[in-house]
Write an enzyme that holds these catalytic residues in place. Structure first.
Site, PDB file in Angstrom:
ATOM      1  N   THR A  34     -70.260 -31.792   5.109  1.00 50.24           N
ATOM      2  CA  THR A  34     -69.220 -31.881   4.073  1.00 50.24           C
ATOM      3  C   THR A  34     -68.954 -30.562   3.356  1.00 50.24           C
ATOM      4  O   THR A  34     -69.883 -29.759   3.145  1.00 50.24           O
ATOM      5  CB  THR A  34     -69.622 -32.934   3.024  1.00 50.24           C
ATOM      6  OG1 THR A  34     -68.820 -32.749   1.846  1.00 50.24           O
ATOM      7  CG2 THR A  34     -71.079 -32.825   2.606  1.00 50.24           C
ATOM      8  N   TYR A  66     -75.888 -35.209  -3.967  1.00 50.39           N
ATOM      9  CA  TYR A  66     -75.260 -35.534  -2.679  1.00 50.39           C
ATOM     10  C   TYR A  66     -75.106 -34.273  -1.830  1.00 50.39           C
ATOM     11  O   TYR A  66     -75.447 -34.259  -0.640  1.00 50.39           O
ATOM     12  CB  TYR A  66     -73.899 -36.194  -2.926  1.00 50.39           C
ATOM     13  CG  TYR A  66     -73.016 -36.292  -1.699  1.00 50.39           C
ATOM     14  CD1 TYR A  66     -73.225 -37.273  -0.737  1.00 50.39           C
ATOM     15  CD2 TYR A  66     -71.963 -35.383  -1.509  1.00 50.39           C
ATOM     16  CE1 TYR A  66     -72.408 -37.356   0.387  1.00 50.39           C
ATOM     17  CE2 TYR A  66     -71.147 -35.456  -0.390  1.00 50.39           C
ATOM     18  CZ  TYR A  66     -71.365 -36.437   0.552  1.00 50.39           C
ATOM     19  OH  TYR A  66     -70.558 -36.522   1.667  1.00 50.39           O
TER      20      TYR A  66
HETATM   21  P1  NAP Z   1     -67.873 -44.299   3.124  1.00 53.37           P
HETATM   22  O1  NAP Z   1     -66.556 -44.980   3.207  1.00 53.37           O
HETATM   23  O2  NAP Z   1     -68.594 -44.233   1.827  1.00 53.37           O
HETATM   24  O3  NAP Z   1     -68.849 -44.996   4.215  1.00 53.37           O
HETATM   25  C1  NAP Z   1     -70.234 -44.788   4.208  1.00 53.37           C
HETATM   26  C2  NAP Z   1     -70.868 -45.680   5.250  1.00 53.37           C
HETATM   27  O4  NAP Z   1     -72.293 -45.497   5.227  1.00 53.37           O
HETATM   28  C3  NAP Z   1     -70.620 -47.188   5.030  1.00 53.37           C
HETATM   29  O5  NAP Z   1     -70.389 -47.795   6.272  1.00 53.37           O
HETATM   30  C4  NAP Z   1     -71.947 -47.648   4.445  1.00 53.37           C
HETATM   31  O6  NAP Z   1     -72.224 -49.010   4.685  1.00 53.37           O
HETATM   32  C5  NAP Z   1     -72.905 -46.777   5.244  1.00 53.37           C
HETATM   33  N1  NAP Z   1     -74.250 -46.728   4.647  1.00 53.37           N
HETATM   34  C6  NAP Z   1     -74.584 -46.439   3.373  1.00 53.37           C
HETATM   35  N2  NAP Z   1     -75.915 -46.533   3.205  1.00 53.37           N
HETATM   36  C7  NAP Z   1     -76.436 -46.877   4.406  1.00 53.37           C
HETATM   37  C8  NAP Z   1     -77.754 -47.122   4.876  1.00 53.37           C
HETATM   38  N3  NAP Z   1     -78.830 -47.059   4.066  1.00 53.37           N
HETATM   39  N4  NAP Z   1     -77.937 -47.467   6.176  1.00 53.37           N
HETATM   40  C9  NAP Z   1     -76.872 -47.584   7.001  1.00 53.37           C
HETATM   41  N5  NAP Z   1     -75.597 -47.369   6.613  1.00 53.37           N
HETATM   42  C10 NAP Z   1     -75.381 -47.011   5.327  1.00 53.37           C
HETATM   43  O7  NAP Z   1     -67.742 -42.787   3.662  1.00 53.37           O
HETATM   44  P2  NAP Z   1     -66.565 -42.107   4.511  1.00 53.37           P
HETATM   45  O8  NAP Z   1     -65.553 -41.551   3.579  1.00 53.37           O
HETATM   46  O9  NAP Z   1     -66.174 -42.996   5.618  1.00 53.37           O
HETATM   47  O10 NAP Z   1     -67.347 -40.831   5.088  1.00 53.37           O
HETATM   48  C11 NAP Z   1     -68.103 -40.937   6.300  1.00 53.37           C
HETATM   49  C12 NAP Z   1     -69.167 -39.843   6.291  1.00 53.37           C
HETATM   50  O11 NAP Z   1     -68.558 -38.565   6.192  1.00 53.37           O
HETATM   51  C13 NAP Z   1     -70.167 -39.931   5.150  1.00 53.37           C
HETATM   52  O12 NAP Z   1     -71.408 -39.479   5.647  1.00 53.37           O
HETATM   53  C14 NAP Z   1     -69.626 -38.931   4.135  1.00 53.37           C
HETATM   54  O13 NAP Z   1     -70.672 -38.439   3.339  1.00 53.37           O
HETATM   55  C15 NAP Z   1     -69.059 -37.862   5.060  1.00 53.37           C
HETATM   56  N6  NAP Z   1     -67.928 -37.094   4.542  1.00 53.37           N
HETATM   57  C16 NAP Z   1     -66.838 -37.734   4.044  1.00 53.37           C
HETATM   58  C17 NAP Z   1     -65.760 -36.987   3.621  1.00 53.37           C
HETATM   59  C18 NAP Z   1     -64.513 -37.647   3.083  1.00 53.37           C
HETATM   60  O14 NAP Z   1     -63.721 -36.952   2.444  1.00 53.37           O
HETATM   61  N7  NAP Z   1     -64.294 -38.922   3.346  1.00 53.37           N
HETATM   62  C19 NAP Z   1     -65.790 -35.574   3.689  1.00 53.37           C
HETATM   63  C20 NAP Z   1     -66.928 -34.976   4.235  1.00 53.37           C
HETATM   64  C21 NAP Z   1     -67.989 -35.733   4.676  1.00 53.37           C
HETATM   65  P3  NAP Z   1     -71.811 -50.194   3.626  1.00 53.37           P
HETATM   66  O15 NAP Z   1     -70.431 -50.634   4.051  1.00 53.37           O
HETATM   67  O16 NAP Z   1     -72.855 -51.211   3.873  1.00 53.37           O
HETATM   68  O17 NAP Z   1     -71.834 -49.597   2.266  1.00 53.37           O
HETATM   69  N1  GDD Z   2     -64.071 -40.200  -8.315  1.00 51.15           N
HETATM   70  C1  GDD Z   2     -63.409 -39.692  -9.359  1.00 51.15           C
HETATM   71  N2  GDD Z   2     -63.015 -40.538 -10.381  1.00 51.15           N
HETATM   72  N3  GDD Z   2     -63.158 -38.365  -9.375  1.00 51.15           N
HETATM   73  C2  GDD Z   2     -62.458 -37.888 -10.424  1.00 51.15           C
HETATM   74  C3  GDD Z   2     -62.013 -38.696 -11.478  1.00 51.15           C
HETATM   75  C4  GDD Z   2     -62.311 -40.089 -11.463  1.00 51.15           C
HETATM   76  O1  GDD Z   2     -61.971 -40.854 -12.353  1.00 51.15           O
HETATM   77  N4  GDD Z   2     -61.323 -37.918 -12.356  1.00 51.15           N
HETATM   78  C5  GDD Z   2     -61.339 -36.681 -11.868  1.00 51.15           C
HETATM   79  N5  GDD Z   2     -62.039 -36.643 -10.687  1.00 51.15           N
HETATM   80  C6  GDD Z   2     -62.319 -35.441  -9.889  1.00 51.15           C
HETATM   81  C7  GDD Z   2     -63.807 -35.233  -9.602  1.00 51.15           C
HETATM   82  O2  GDD Z   2     -64.458 -34.647 -10.743  1.00 51.15           O
HETATM   83  C8  GDD Z   2     -63.720 -34.290  -8.394  1.00 51.15           C
HETATM   84  O3  GDD Z   2     -63.579 -32.965  -8.833  1.00 51.15           O
HETATM   85  C9  GDD Z   2     -62.427 -34.718  -7.692  1.00 51.15           C
HETATM   86  O4  GDD Z   2     -61.733 -35.579  -8.614  1.00 51.15           O
HETATM   87  C10 GDD Z   2     -62.635 -35.465  -6.386  1.00 51.15           C
HETATM   88  O5  GDD Z   2     -63.567 -36.511  -6.600  1.00 51.15           O
HETATM   89  P1  GDD Z   2     -63.833 -37.621  -5.463  1.00 51.15           P
HETATM   90  O6  GDD Z   2     -62.561 -38.212  -5.019  1.00 51.15           O
HETATM   91  O7  GDD Z   2     -64.887 -38.535  -6.001  1.00 51.15           O
HETATM   92  O8  GDD Z   2     -64.356 -36.773  -4.224  1.00 51.15           O
HETATM   93  P2  GDD Z   2     -65.429 -35.595  -4.096  1.00 51.15           P
HETATM   94  O9  GDD Z   2     -64.679 -34.341  -3.784  1.00 51.15           O
HETATM   95  O10 GDD Z   2     -66.369 -35.581  -5.226  1.00 51.15           O
HETATM   96  O11 GDD Z   2     -66.256 -36.059  -2.809  1.00 51.15           O
HETATM   97  C11 GDD Z   2     -65.583 -36.522  -1.639  1.00 51.15           C
HETATM   98  O12 GDD Z   2     -65.321 -35.437  -0.781  1.00 51.15           O
HETATM   99  C12 GDD Z   2     -66.482 -34.794  -0.244  1.00 51.15           C
HETATM  100  C13 GDD Z   2     -65.993 -33.639   0.642  1.00 51.15           C
HETATM  101  O13 GDD Z   2     -65.742 -32.507  -0.149  1.00 51.15           O
HETATM  102  C14 GDD Z   2     -66.468 -37.586  -0.980  1.00 51.15           C
HETATM  103  O14 GDD Z   2     -65.767 -38.209   0.066  1.00 51.15           O
HETATM  104  C15 GDD Z   2     -67.727 -36.957  -0.386  1.00 51.15           C
HETATM  105  O15 GDD Z   2     -68.452 -37.942   0.345  1.00 51.15           O
HETATM  106  C16 GDD Z   2     -67.288 -35.810   0.543  1.00 51.15           C
HETATM  107  O16 GDD Z   2     -68.418 -35.206   1.146  1.00 51.15           O
END
Ligand code: NAP
Ligand code: GDD
Length: 344
Positions: free
Chosen positions: A126, A150
């Protein structure tokens, strides 16, 4: 014969899109799911893919369980998406986050090593690892400086992948993905929180959208574009690490203003700091206020990625613009609110 893929975290946003992508490529897909009182297959069902997946109980916390899953499924490709992925929650549950999002990856790698598995391995790394960024834009060579438990956990996982690749010659790759969103994004993340709550306000709800830092900036892309990059990494002869990003950054405020426009509002701002408020220009209605509970103890102020290595080596590029992304999420939530559909 079709290839076999094991996806951990299949019930999440990326897991659902990746499952669909692989099923369409004729893969046999195994979905590793943690046991819960009510298994959440809503995203997979929304994409009509749940019935094409074979589910198997998996917990990133338990080595013997992971080993049995590998033995039973014998995958060609493993996509490790399972994580406690919400940054804000990681400040409240740092040890749990470290166990799942950090050590959980090493457990899986260790299980593969012990079983002498030849499967190719993808790790969901990430941009949060760049945190307090050392250079802009961020590339595969940019030093890391995580700003949350995280981010720290994911950095442990990332270096575990690099180390197992170098030490044990594993085909293990790491995708350093910048934020990617979709109508299936979890509702606690800021983009989906904005579109889901504004949609309810547009459909008669009388509440107010409460947010934290509106000036944080993110490089936001579209999740289906990003799962394609995961697969491309697995098709390379050599494992490697790749930044996946759009190369553009926008503030939370910009996302909010555009989403509001799609909902038929025009946001104007008054006040400063914690007293700042967002009102609809025409009606004067209060739509947005600041709640300090949503600020992070340590913030990632700005992220912007350079995906030129992925473009050159994988032939990957993002296909959806920021404007199209906001519009597609806002319209999907407006439709859900109008139809009284189930939220997920
Ligand atoms: P997400 O929607 O939060 O999904 C996380 C998944 O992990 C869910 O299926 C959850 O299952 C599962 N999980 C959590 N704890 C677990 C455990 N103890 N054992 C097995 N499974 C478990 O995340 P996402 O946005 O799809 O992201 C997928 C991956 O990419 C994550 O690793 C995240 O950190 C990484 N990532 C995401 C982003 C982004 O912007 N979306 C960016 C960079 C990296 P449940 O349904 O049971 O909760
Ligand atoms: N969630 C949330 N809720 N974020 C807020 C809010 C609020 O009410 N108000 C402002 N923010 C700001 C957070 O402080 C952060 O700077 C930004 O919005 C994005 O927050 P998130 O959408 O929670 O995402 P993230 O950037 O912290 O993390 C996500 O992206 C990562 C990749 O850079 C997650 O998907 C991570 O799992 C992922 O690795």
């Amino acid at each position: 014969m079709s290839k076999k893929a094991l996806i951990t975290g299949i019930t999440g946003q990326d897991g659902a899109y990746l499952a669909k992508f692989l099923v369409e490529k004729d893969y046999q897909v195994y979905g590793a799911v943690r046991r819960s009182a009510s298994l959440n297959l809503a995203r997979l069902a929304a994409l009509d893919v749940a019935e094409h997946v074979t589910f198997i109980n998996y917990d990133a916390n338990e080595l013997s369980n992971i080993m049995r899953v590998l033995e039973q499924t014998q995958p060609d490709e493993i996509y490790n998406l399972a994580a406690q992925s919400f940054v804000q929650a990681s400040f409240e549950q740092p040890l749990y986050t470290a166990q799942i999002s950090g050590v959980g990856t090493m457990r899986l790698l260790e299980a593969m090593r012990t079983l002498k598995m030849q499967a190719r391995f993808y790790q969901a790394s990430t941009s949060e690892m760049f945190g307090h960024v050392r250079e802009t834009p961020q590339t595969e060579m940019t030093p890391f400086y995580p700003r949350s438990p995280y981010g720290v956990a994911k950095l442990f996982a990332h270096w575990s992948v690099v180390n197992y690749r170098e030490a044990f010659n594993m085909h293990a790759s790491s995708g350093i993905l910048f934020n990617h969103e979709s109508p299936l994004r979890g509702m606690e993340f800021v983009t989906r929180k904005i579109t889901s709550q504004l949609a309810k306000l547009a459909c008669g709800d009388e509440g107010v959208l409460e947010l934290g830092n509106l000036d944080a900036q993110r490089d936001w892309g579209y999740a289906p574009d990003y799962v394609k990059a995961m697969w491309l990494m697995m098709q390379q002869d050599q494992p490697d690490d790749y930044v996946i990003a759009t190369g553009q950054t926008h503030s939370v405020r910009a996302f909010l203003e555009q989403a509001a426009k799609v909902m038929g509002f025009e946001l104007v701002w008054e006040g400063e700091g914690l007293k700042e408020r967002g009102l609809d220009r025409q009606s004067g209605r209060l739509l947005v206020k600041i709640n300090p509970d949503f600020f992070r103890p340590a913030e990632v102020d700005i992220l912007i990625g350079d995906a030129s290595k992925a473009t050159k080596k994988l032939g990957w590029q993002p296909e959806m613009s920021f404007e199209a992304l906001v519009t597609c999420m806002a319209e999907a939530d407006l439709k859900r609110a109008q139809e009284g559909a189930r939220w997920f």
